[in-house]
Design an enzyme around this catalytic site. Sequence first.
Site, PDB file in Angstrom:
ATOM      1  CG  HIS A   1      -1.675  -1.361   1.280  1.00  8.19           C
ATOM      2  ND1 HIS A   1      -2.542  -1.853   0.325  1.00  8.19           N
ATOM      3  CD2 HIS A   1      -1.547  -2.345   2.209  1.00  8.19           C
ATOM      4  CE1 HIS A   1      -2.953  -3.057   0.677  1.00  8.19           C
ATOM      5  NE2 HIS A   1      -2.360  -3.382   1.803  1.00  8.19           N
TER       6      HIS A   1
ATOM      7  CG  HIS B   1       0.774  -6.907   2.501  1.00  7.14           C
ATOM      8  ND1 HIS B   1      -0.110  -5.971   2.010  1.00  7.14           N
ATOM      9  CD2 HIS B   1       1.543  -7.288   1.443  1.00  7.14           C
ATOM     10  CE1 HIS B   1       0.112  -5.790   0.716  1.00  7.14           C
ATOM     11  NE2 HIS B   1       1.111  -6.584   0.354  1.00  7.14           N
TER      12      HIS B   1
ATOM     13  CD  GLU C   1      -1.353 -10.051   4.960  1.00  7.68           C
ATOM     14  OE1 GLU C   1      -1.326  -9.213   5.883  1.00  7.68           O
ATOM     15  OE2 GLU C   1      -1.856  -9.814   3.844  1.00  7.68           O
TER      16      GLU C   1
END
Length: 310
Positions: A100, A192, A274
């Site tokens: 992002h 992430h 993650e």
Amino acid sequence: MPYDHRKTSRRARPRTLALVLAATGCCAVLAGCGAPEVSPPGGKSAESPTASRTTGGGDGATTTTAPAPQGSPTAGHGGPSVQAGARTLAGRTVVIDPGHNSGNFRHSSEINQKVNIGTNRKECDTTGTSTNGGYTEASFTLDVSRRLRELLTARGAKVVLTHDADRAWGPCIDERARIGNAARADAVVSVHADGSAVGHRGFHVILPARVREGAADTAKIVGPSRELGEQIAARFARATGTAPANYLGSGTGLDVRDDLGGLNLSTVPKVFVECGNMRDPKDAQLLTSATWRQKAAQGIADGIATYLKG
């Protein structure tokens, strides 16, 4: 974090649990608990490996190797654990992809444009998730990525970031893949944090599925990407003292997906990490700790180094 992956993901092989536990010796439960932390507008990102089980760049010039960030992110939290002069990764290229971009919130029209990921078309990028206290996934991923760059550079690797707070939004998911491909990276890691339900805790590593459709052909990278992911999962657990996710991957810390353009379009070994679930207060306390983020970067760096040394 990528969204809606439970609809298309395939479970990782259970045999990997033994590998993770043997390497860590201690990751039965995630440590720490904390107060809740307000979701940013937009929620989880489309290419984020975790999105609120809802889980989850624009084209432009690639961002290449950069020096350690100003203010040295590792200051006060312990530097690289490698011995001085042990440049074991000299000659290797690693691409780090901070998931992002904090500017995505202000560029919804751009990031909502769909790009080709081989199997279908998908949003250019998403905003990512956040803790209840408003600490965004984009801030987390950039911080960990900078720490990771410093650790890998100290080992002699050439490190390329897909972005470094040097662009207004993005890059799009297809461009992120192209950056790794153009660098002919020995390994690519997309950083992430998930946005799943409260009570869902732990880390997981997303591996590419075997995909051959349109511009996507992952046949050559499935095997090496799994090796990279297994090494990162084991070292991440050991460095952070946290356990594999309790809500997917059957306790292995590994999840296979065929719906992520960042993996589908890669021609070099690549995984998504993650690091934890931002929507769970206990995980959020870890993710908002600079000390813990340094441990997370160390675990990822150790996994990459182990993989590259064969």
